[in-house]
Structures are given as structure tokens and as C-alpha cells.
Design a protein around this motif. Structure first.
Motif, PDB file in Angstrom:
ATOM      1  N   GLY A 287     100.941  60.592 -40.704  1.00 34.06           N
ATOM      2  CA  GLY A 287     102.225  61.280 -40.633  1.00 34.06           C
ATOM      3  C   GLY A 287     102.916  60.954 -39.325  1.00 34.06           C
ATOM      4  O   GLY A 287     102.289  60.440 -38.387  1.00 34.06           O
ATOM      5  N   PRO A 288     104.201  61.261 -39.214  1.00 31.92           N
ATOM      6  CA  PRO A 288     104.947  60.932 -37.997  1.00 31.92           C
ATOM      7  C   PRO A 288     104.857  62.053 -36.951  1.00 31.92           C
ATOM      8  O   PRO A 288     104.462  63.174 -37.233  1.00 31.92           O
ATOM      9  N   SER A 289     105.228  61.706 -35.735  1.00 32.89           N
ATOM     10  CA  SER A 289     105.467  62.701 -34.682  1.00 32.89           C
ATOM     11  C   SER A 289     106.750  62.293 -33.970  1.00 32.89           C
ATOM     12  O   SER A 289     107.161  61.135 -34.032  1.00 32.89           O
ATOM     13  N   GLN A 290     107.377  63.263 -33.308  1.00 29.69           N
ATOM     14  CA  GLN A 290     108.685  63.017 -32.709  1.00 29.69           C
ATOM     15  C   GLN A 290     108.675  63.336 -31.212  1.00 29.69           C
ATOM     16  O   GLN A 290     107.723  63.921 -30.688  1.00 29.69           O
ATOM     17  N   VAL A 291     109.769  62.950 -30.570  1.00 30.59           N
ATOM     18  CA  VAL A 291     109.958  63.293 -29.157  1.00 30.59           C
ATOM     19  C   VAL A 291     109.875  64.810 -29.005  1.00 30.59           C
ATOM     20  O   VAL A 291     110.473  65.562 -29.788  1.00 30.59           O
ATOM     21  N   GLY A 292     109.131  65.268 -28.024  1.00 33.21           N
ATOM     22  CA  GLY A 292     108.927  66.701 -27.816  1.00 33.21           C
ATOM     23  C   GLY A 292     107.608  67.193 -28.349  1.00 33.21           C
ATOM     24  O   GLY A 292     107.149  68.276 -27.964  1.00 33.21           O
ATOM     25  N   ASP A 293     106.978  66.431 -29.251  1.00 32.80           N
ATOM     26  CA  ASP A 293     105.658  66.817 -29.755  1.00 32.80           C
ATOM     27  C   ASP A 293     104.608  66.671 -28.664  1.00 32.80           C
ATOM     28  O   ASP A 293     104.745  65.867 -27.732  1.00 32.80           O
ATOM     29  N   ARG A 294     103.544  67.470 -28.800  1.00 33.74           N
ATOM     30  CA  ARG A 294     102.366  67.298 -27.960  1.00 33.74           C
ATOM     31  C   ARG A 294     101.303  66.615 -28.816  1.00 33.74           C
ATOM     32  O   ARG A 294     101.008  67.064 -29.925  1.00 33.74           O
ATOM     33  N   LEU A 295     100.754  65.530 -28.297  1.00 36.12           N
ATOM     34  CA  LEU A 295      99.693  64.822 -29.013  1.00 36.12           C
ATOM     35  C   LEU A 295      98.357  65.110 -28.347  1.00 36.12           C
ATOM     36  O   LEU A 295      98.188  64.850 -27.150  1.00 36.12           O
ATOM     37  N   VAL A 296      97.434  65.662 -29.123  1.00 39.76           N
ATOM     38  CA  VAL A 296      96.078  65.923 -28.641  1.00 39.76           C
ATOM     39  C   VAL A 296      95.190  64.786 -29.112  1.00 39.76           C
ATOM     40  O   VAL A 296      95.055  64.532 -30.309  1.00 39.76           O
ATOM     41  N   LEU A 297      94.589  64.080 -28.158  1.00 40.84           N
ATOM     42  CA  LEU A 297      93.739  62.928 -28.454  1.00 40.84           C
ATOM     43  C   LEU A 297      92.291  63.294 -28.179  1.00 40.84           C
ATOM     44  O   LEU A 297      91.966  63.773 -27.083  1.00 40.84           O
ATOM     45  N   LYS A 298      91.429  63.079 -29.170  1.00 45.39           N
ATOM     46  CA  LYS A 298      90.021  63.442 -29.054  1.00 45.39           C
ATOM     47  C   LYS A 298      89.158  62.217 -29.307  1.00 45.39           C
ATOM     48  O   LYS A 298      89.463  61.404 -30.183  1.00 45.39           O
ATOM     49  N   ALA A 299      88.088  62.092 -28.541  1.00 42.53           N
ATOM     50  CA  ALA A 299      87.162  60.976 -28.718  1.00 42.53           C
ATOM     51  C   ALA A 299      85.746  61.431 -28.421  1.00 42.53           C
ATOM     52  O   ALA A 299      85.530  62.313 -27.585  1.00 42.53           O
ATOM     53  N   ILE A 300      84.777  60.826 -29.099  1.00 39.55           N
ATOM     54  CA  ILE A 300      83.359  61.117 -28.871  1.00 39.55           C
ATOM     55  C   ILE A 300      82.557  59.918 -29.358  1.00 39.55           C
ATOM     56  O   ILE A 300      82.939  59.235 -30.316  1.00 39.55           O
ATOM     57  N   VAL A 301      81.446  59.636 -28.683  1.00 43.81           N
ATOM     58  CA  VAL A 301      80.562  58.560 -29.125  1.00 43.81           C
ATOM     59  C   VAL A 301      79.777  59.055 -30.338  1.00 43.81           C
ATOM     60  O   VAL A 301      79.027  60.032 -30.240  1.00 43.81           O
ATOM     61  N   ASN A 302      79.967  58.395 -31.475  1.00 42.79           N
ATOM     62  CA  ASN A 302      79.279  58.810 -32.700  1.00 42.79           C
ATOM     63  C   ASN A 302      77.844  58.308 -32.761  1.00 42.79           C
ATOM     64  O   ASN A 302      76.947  59.008 -33.230  1.00 42.79           O
ATOM     65  N   ASN A 303      77.642  57.072 -32.283  1.00 42.52           N
ATOM     66  CA  ASN A 303      76.304  56.480 -32.351  1.00 42.52           C
ATOM     67  C   ASN A 303      76.260  55.308 -31.373  1.00 42.52           C
ATOM     68  O   ASN A 303      77.277  54.663 -31.113  1.00 42.52           O
ATOM     69  N   SER A 304      75.088  55.057 -30.812  1.00 39.03           N
ATOM     70  CA  SER A 304      74.903  53.871 -29.982  1.00 39.03           C
ATOM     71  C   SER A 304      73.776  53.048 -30.584  1.00 39.03           C
ATOM     72  O   SER A 304      72.758  53.591 -31.021  1.00 39.03           O
ATOM     73  N   PHE A 305      73.988  51.749 -30.616  1.00 46.60           N
ATOM     74  CA  PHE A 305      72.990  50.837 -31.137  1.00 46.60           C
ATOM     75  C   PHE A 305      72.374  50.105 -29.940  1.00 46.60           C
ATOM     76  O   PHE A 305      72.527  50.547 -28.803  1.00 46.60           O
TER      77      PHE A 305
END
Length: 606
Positions: A287-305
Motif C-alpha cells: 500500500g502507499p504512504s504519503q508526506v506526513g506519515d510516520r514509517l516504523v521500520l522493524k528488523a530482526i535476524v531470523n536465522n544464521s547459517f
């Protein structure tokens, strides 16, 4: 060595080879001969023609890498590269659409090299194919060293864009007409890539369902593992006007760059070093986002080989009102490595997933790695580097099917086919390349294309018109479009036992007007059907039928077969029991189609 000889203007073709071409079953292989001057009559339309005009959708972008574009190592930031790639692809899409376009997704990207300060990034983007309201844009990235003149490929990607009208309404796109051989190949395979994108989630679910319940987490020593929770990153970004595109929406490339940033931080927390991004598994914009929106970015290591790790990253948007639920904007999976001073991947610490969702992500990461390796092996390798018979399993079935159909479509789109023989309705063409000798046999039949497609895609009925076939047993119905057969053929010359094959048959109906019906064949291996002493195991690399409707009741049926090196020697010395004449074989095929065109079973299969 000689396959075709010109004798007083007539072409004589050994009957064994002609018959063998009709079957598409090949044994071992010897290099095709070199072309002799003046030996062949050129096929209609194969004569030299003026170079086609440049593709009107092609966009070229060159960017000098400055210090502000780089990371701590003086290498171009992957996030910055993604922004440039998305910009070039969007401009190409809008050239074709004639209206604003938004990024819907970007396929897997594998980064082959890094780019340093002072080097030039060259990006080329052009529309490969337009569907109803979406289009596929191919992107090629390379770098240029201005001091040495060296050029090197960085990556290749495919992005999907959607054309938008007023108030976000969808726009119906005009069809794209490919001009060059390369464009025809990309145009044809774009439909198969689109199909692969749509079934990707089902492939992952299917693999997880059929994989053993015991995971790597339970089979290796977990002492010293890093809790996955320690790698978790959450960051918020305020979308400002400089982050928006010319439509007022958040620029897709900017979102991808922010996602790459938090993913890099998560990877660094696991290895306590500066990681290098090696691959990205499909950005999918929801979906889209516009000027003025707050974007929450999340990251996590799922697995390491052993030498790599997968980081899951997502983007959610919300407005000024915190009470409003967040909108899921995008998600992706990124693969990182940590390089030592010699540029070799270091061994990474293990990850201890959280119970529940963490364990689910852990298992899914292992499944994605399996799919990714199989996909890269099957789809990315050159044909000469892939064994004729690739093992078939749940993780690679979609990509083997893709490779099967794509290889045939690539053969169909080749230029420089030369007419070798024409007798009544049957026309035979040949195509000689460095590593391959290919055949094409055509005939026009008074039958609807869909009916011919149903009849010719059923290998269990092949023996009714092709005397080389003894039997064809349906071993596995993968889905409605892909089936695996065990085929038994006649005995070989100088052999006292018949040949057998395990063949994947992939069928495809036309994606849009002008596309042919496709039935592609290639060899695979199955644990349930190993080579047996009573048969000589044969293999086929690429063969199949393409059927074009010429009218409601008339179709052009073309059969293709691509031979590997060694094929001619084998055919001319070892194969027997084949039809004595290519014309009679295809006349038998025509009679079979005409006899069964009103068959009730064929109607039901359509």
C-alpha cells in the motif's frame, strides 16, 4: 560429422535424425559440425534487415559515486543504489504508460560486486512486457572505473509497476511490441516470471508442510547462541517532501533504502562487525504512504547459517493520530555476510529464536534458503552448466517448471532459423549455435489451438501417432499444469534393451492474445524411478510444442528440440526403430489431431 548435405540443390537428411527430432528424446551427446559456406537455404524472414529502432521505453542513468553515497568502507550504500534503480525503472514504466506509475514489487536481487567512491554506476531499465494494468521492467546495473576503463556487472533485477489514473484508479496499458531477439525472449519469459511470483508463497508453505519437523535448531549445538531478541531494531522515519515522488507518495526507493538501513543494524548486532548485503528476496509493496506519515521500520535476524544470515524487515505507516492502526507497507528478507581481510565470508554465531513467532521465522528462513539456492541453481545457471536431469523435490518444483517453459520460449524466440526441408505441409528448420544444434518442425492443422494443446500435452496418447513411443506412465501430477511421466521407447541400435526417460511436461495456456499454447519437456530425476538394468536411461534438455491459432479452426503446430554436444554422433549410430520419415511422422500427428479434435475427453481437458 555431416548432418545436412547439399546435393544438386537438394537437401538429404538421414531418416534416423528426422525421426528422432519428432520425439524430443535424446541420449548422450557429440558436437555439431561447423557450417559450410552456402550450405543452407535461409528461412523466410531470416534475411538481414535494418537494425530495429531503439526501445522507446529504455532509460539509461549514470551516477558518479561520491562520498555522501557511501558507507564507512567507502563503498556505495546499497540503499542509495536501490533508490537509483527504482527511479530509473519508474521512468521507464511511465514512458510506456504515459501516466504516473507506482512500484508494486521488486524481484530477488543478487549483488555480485561492491562499488567504490569515484566509480560510475550505469543503470539501464526498459519495459519487458505490459499486462492489463501492470508491467515488468528489467533493470541492469553495472559499474565503470573511469581510470582503468573497466566495466563490471553488479546485478540484474525485475520490478513490477502499476499504472495509476486519477484518484488512484487503474489504467489499462497498451500492449508492448518486442523488436529485437533479446526483447522477444524477455517478453515471452515475463509471463512465466509473473506466474512464479504469484505462487511463491504457496511454494514456501508447501515446503514447510513437507519438511521434517526436526529443525536445525534441534540438531546442532546451540551453546553460545545469540538470542534473536538482541538483534531486534525498530526505527521511525517522518516522511518529508524530499522523500516523496512526483505523485506525493513516499518514494519506493526511499522506503527500500530505509529498510536496508535497519536490516544492516540488526545484522551488525549479531556479528559485531560491518556486514555486506549479498541478496534481497522480493520487496512487495502492499500500500502507499504519503508526506506526513510516520514509517516504523522493524528488523530482526531470523536465522544464521555458517557464513550468512537472514534478516527479516518490515515497514508500517501511520498518520498523526496514534490511535489509528498501522498500515503494513512493505516487507522483505535480506541475506548478509561478513567478509574477512581476504574478502572471504566469516563464520557467524548461531541465533537462538524466541518461542512462538521466533521459531516460526527461524524455520521459514531455513526453507527460504533452500528455495533460494535451488532457484539460483536452476534459473540463473546457463544451460550448459545445468545437468540434463535435475533432481525434483518440493523446494525446486516451481523453478524447474519455470526453467522448463522458459528454455523452450527462449528457443522459440531465437533468430536465424534456416529452412532445411519442406515437403507438402511439413517444414523443417535448423539452428546451429556454439553449443547446440536445434530443430523446428512445423505443420498447419485444421483444429482449434486449444484442442491441439490438450491432445499433444498428454504423453499417454503420444504412442497413437509416434511409433517411437512404447508407453508413457503418469508418475506424478504436480498440479494442473505440470506432470511427470516415465516414458519407454524402442530399443536402441546395437542394444538389446529399450530406452526410458523421466520427463517433466509443463503446459501453459496463452497469457494474452498472440501468445502460443506451450507444452515443454525436460528430464528430471526422481528417487522413486532410478535408472534400471532393463532400460538404457536417456535424457532430454529442451523440447516441446508451441501451438498458434491461425483462425478459430486452424492452428500452426511447431515442435522444437535442442540438442547438446554429442547428440549427432549418438543419433546417427545408435538410435533405431524410429519413424522412417519426418513427413510421415507429422502426417500421422495431423491425422491423430483431426481424428480426435471432437473427442469429449479433449473438450473436458480444455
Amino acid at each position: 560429422r555431416c548432418l545436412l548435405k547439399m546435393v544438386k540443390g537438394n537437401i538429404i537428411v538421414p531418416e534416423d535424425i528426422l525421426s528422432f527430432c519428432c520425439n524430443g528424446l535424446q541420449g548422450s551427446t557429440s558436437p555439431p559440425r561447423g557450417r559450410e559456406p552456402g550450405e543452407r537455404e535461409e528461412a523466410p524472414g531470416a534475411m538481414a534487415s535494418p537494425s530495429p529502432a531503439p526501445n522507446p521505453t529504455e532509460v539509461q542513468m549514470s551516477q558518479l559515486v561520491l562520498p555522501c553515497h557511501t558507507n564507512h568502507r567507502g563503498e556505495l550504500s546499497t540503499g542509495q543504489l536501490l533508490k537509483w534503480m527504482d527511479t530509473a525503472a519508474c521512468l521507464s514504466a511511465e514512458r510506456h504508460a504515459g501516466c504516473p506509475c507506482v512500484t508494486a514489487s521488486m524481484d530477488d536481487i543478487y549483488f555480485e560486486h561492491t562499488i567504490s567512491v569515484g566509480q560510475v554506476v550505469n543503470i539501464k531499465a526498459k519495459v519487458n512486457r505490459a499486462f492489463n494494468s501492470s508491467m515488468e521492467v528489467g533493470i541492469q546495473v553495472s559499474y565503470e572505473d573511469l581510470c582503468t576503463g573497466k566495466h563490471c556487472s553488479i546485478c540484474k533485477a525485475y520490478a513490477t509497476f502499476v499504472a495509476q489514473g486519477p484518484l488512484g484508479s487503474k489504467v489499462r496499458l497498451a500492449p508492448l511490441t518486442p523488436r529485437t531477439e533479446e526483447e522477444k525472449i524477455e517478453y515471452s519469459i515475463a509471463a512465466e516470471r509473473r506466474r512464479m511470483r504469484l505462487v511463491h508463497k504457496d511454494t514456501l508453505k508447501d515446503l514447510l508442510t513437507h519438511s521434517p519437523q526436526e529443525t536445525e535448531l534441534e540438531t546442532r549445538d546451540g551453546s553460545g547462541a545469540v538470542p534473536a531478541e538482541r538483534t531486534r531494531v525498530e526505527s521511525v522515519e517522518l516522511v518529508l517532501p524530499p522523500h516523496a515522488n512526483h505523485q506525493g507518495n513516499t518514494f519506493g526507493g526511499q522506503i527500500m533504502a530505509w529498510m536496508e538501513n535497519v536490516a544492516t543494524i540488526a545484522a551488525s548486532r549479531l556479528c559485531h562487525a560491518h556486514p555486506t548485503l549479498r541478496a534481497i528476496e522480493m520487496f512487495h509493496f502492499r500500500g502507499p504512504s504519503q508526506v506526513g506519515d510516520r514509517l516504523v521500520l522493524k528488523a530482526i535476524v531470523n536465522n544464521s547459517f555458517k557464513n550468512s544470515m537472514e534478516v527479516g524487515v518490515s515497514a508500517e505507516a501511520y498518520g498523526q493520530e496514534m490511535s489509528v492502526s498501522r498500515r503494513h507497507i512493505n516487507s522483505a528478507f535480506m541475506t548478509f555476510v561478513v567478509l574477512d581481510q581476504e574478502g572471504q565470508p566469516r563464520t557467524l554465531p548461531m541465533v537462538a529464536p524466541e518461542p512462538g513467532d521466533g521459531e516460526r521465522r527461524y524455520r521459514e528462513a531455513s526453507a527460504r534458503k533452500k528455495i533460494r539456492l535451488d532457484r539460483k541453481y536452476v534459473v540463473s545457471c546457463k544451460q550448459t552448466e545445468v545437468p540434463l536431469s535435475v533432481p525434483w523435490d518440493q523446494s525446486n518444483k516451481v523453478y524447474l517448471s519455470y526453467n522448463n517453459v522458459s528454455a523452450l520460449k527462449m528457443l522459440v524466440a531465437k533468430a536465424n532459423w534456416a529452412l532445411a526441408r519442406e515437403k507438402e505441409k511439413v517444414r523443417m528448420y535448423t539452428l546451429e549455435e556454439d553449443k547446440f544444434l536445434s530443430f523446428r518442425i512445423e505443420i498447419s492443422v485444421c483444429i482449434p489451438a486449444g484442442r491441439a494443446f490438450s491432445l499433444l500435452s498428454n504423453l499417454r496418447r503420444r504412442h497413437e501417432w509416434d511409433s517411437h513411443y512404447v508407453s508413457a506412465e503418469l508418475v506424478q501430477k504436480v498440479d494442473d499444469d505440470d506432470m511427470i511421466y516415465h516414458v519407454v521407447s524402442q530399443k536402441l541400435r546395437h542394444e538389446n534393451k529399450p530406452q526410458d526417460f523421466v520427463i517433466l511436461a509443463s503446459r501453459r495456456k496463452p497469457c494474452s492474445k498472440g501468445d502460443p499454447y506451450v507444452v515443454a519437456f525436460r528430464s528430471v530425476t526422481l528417487p522413486t524411478h532410478p535408472a534400471r538394468a532393463e532400460f538404457t536411461r536417456g535424457e532430454t534438455l529442451c523440447s516441446g510444442f508451441c501451438i498458434w491459432p491461425e483462425s478459430e479452426e486452424m492452428s500452426k503446430v511447431a515442435y522444437y528440440n535442442q540438442a547438446m554436444p554429442g547428440y549427432l554422433n549418438y543419433v546417427t549410430t545408435n538410435v533405431a526403430g524410429l519413424s522412417s520419415d519426418i513427413c510421415s511422422t507429422f502426417e500421422a500427428c495431423e491425422k491423430f489431431l483431426l481424428k480426435n479434435k471432437d473427442d469429449l475427453i479433449s473438450r473436458l481437458q480444455d
